[in-house]
Design a protein around this motif. Structure first.
Motif, PDB file in Angstrom:
ATOM      1  N   LEU A  53      34.828  53.202  16.551  1.00 17.42           N
ATOM      2  CA  LEU A  53      33.888  52.883  17.624  1.00 17.42           C
ATOM      3  C   LEU A  53      33.658  54.077  18.539  1.00 17.42           C
ATOM      4  O   LEU A  53      32.528  54.340  18.962  1.00 17.42           O
ATOM      5  N   GLN A 148      26.768  49.054  22.427  1.00 14.11           N
ATOM      6  CA  GLN A 148      27.591  48.047  21.754  1.00 14.11           C
ATOM      7  C   GLN A 148      28.937  48.647  21.358  1.00 14.11           C
ATOM      8  O   GLN A 148      29.991  48.033  21.552  1.00 14.11           O
ATOM      9  N   ALA A 149      28.933  49.857  20.834  1.00 11.60           N
ATOM     10  CA  ALA A 149      30.182  50.511  20.425  1.00 11.60           C
ATOM     11  C   ALA A 149      31.082  50.787  21.628  1.00 11.60           C
ATOM     12  O   ALA A 149      32.302  50.563  21.561  1.00 11.60           O
ATOM     13  N   THR A 151      31.127  49.156  24.453  1.00  7.03           N
ATOM     14  CA  THR A 151      31.609  47.873  24.960  1.00  7.03           C
ATOM     15  C   THR A 151      32.728  47.323  24.084  1.00  7.03           C
ATOM     16  O   THR A 151      33.750  46.840  24.599  1.00  7.03           O
ATOM     17  N   THR A 152      32.579  47.429  22.783  1.00  7.50           N
ATOM     18  CA  THR A 152      33.630  46.961  21.879  1.00  7.50           C
ATOM     19  C   THR A 152      34.870  47.829  22.004  1.00  7.50           C
ATOM     20  O   THR A 152      35.998  47.322  21.988  1.00  7.50           O
ATOM     21  N   ALA A 155      36.599  46.615  25.099  1.00  3.94           N
ATOM     22  CA  ALA A 155      37.198  45.293  24.876  1.00  3.94           C
ATOM     23  C   ALA A 155      38.459  45.379  24.029  1.00  3.94           C
ATOM     24  O   ALA A 155      39.462  44.703  24.318  1.00  3.94           O
ATOM     25  N   LEU A 156      38.452  46.207  23.002  1.00  2.92           N
ATOM     26  CA  LEU A 156      39.642  46.332  22.155  1.00  2.92           C
ATOM     27  C   LEU A 156      40.778  47.039  22.885  1.00  2.92           C
ATOM     28  O   LEU A 156      41.951  46.688  22.710  1.00  2.92           O
TER      29      LEU A 156
END
Length: 191
Positions: A53, A148-149, A151-152, A155-156
């Protein structure tokens, strides 16, 4: 003091491999690795995805430090705040890292400020984010795939911190002793 709420995992080749990476990178086995050594495959899968990501988003090492420090400090995770705050200090300086940890963001450019604000919003209350928050990332050059990347990625990393915190992983004495004093002074939360 115990390194976490969990017992030492049974020795396996996978556990030893996780410990060996720590010894090579930092010179000792980190307390968080003792937590993740109960599921070393999960650790490896998680970080393969996190790295993919970061690459997809075009994140530099400094960007990673900024996102992780902003997110970890917002959720009150002292371990990742110290570790990544110190890495951010190395990629910039201790004052910049302390500014990210305390949400003043001194020394950041507009793009970095947008990233730090986004990480904090995702960590604090993802249901409160707005289209305007996303637009702020577009305004500094991120396209929707990168957003999106990013944000992910955040989150991870928050999930990783959550596991460490919930299972009582305390920052290593070696880590605490080695961080930039401005980073250490900024981290007043967590275990």
């Amino acid at each position: 003091m115990a390194s976490s709420f969990l017992s030492e995992p049974e020795p396996t080749p996978e556990t030893q491999a996780l410990y060996d990476v720590d010894k090579e990178r930092v010179g000792y086995v980190m307390n968080l690795s003792r937590v993740w050594a109960h599921q070393p495959e999960a650790h490896d899968v998680l970080f393969d995805l996190v790295d993919d990501l970061a690459t997809s988003a075009g994140l530099s090492f400094r960007d990673r430090g900024l996102l992780i420090s902003a997110g970890a400090s917002t959720m009150g995770d002292s371990y990742c705040s110290l570790a990544w705050g110190n890495r951010l200090a190395g990629a910039s300086d201790g004052a910049v890292a302390a500014g990210v940890l305390t949400a003043t963001d001194d020394g950041l450019d507009d793009r970095e400020r947008a990233l730090a604000r986004w990480a904090r919003r995702v960590a604090r209350d993802p249901n409160a984010t707005t289209a305007e928050d996303v637009e702020a990332l577009r305004a500094v050059g991120y396209d929707d795939g990168q957003i999106q990347a990013v944000t992910t990625f955040i989150a991870l990393r928050l999930a990783f911190s959550t596991v460490n915190d919930a299972l009582g992983a305390v920052p290593d004495d070696e880590l605490t002793a080695s961080v930039d004093p401005r980073v250490r002074d900024a981290v007043t939360w967590g275990r």
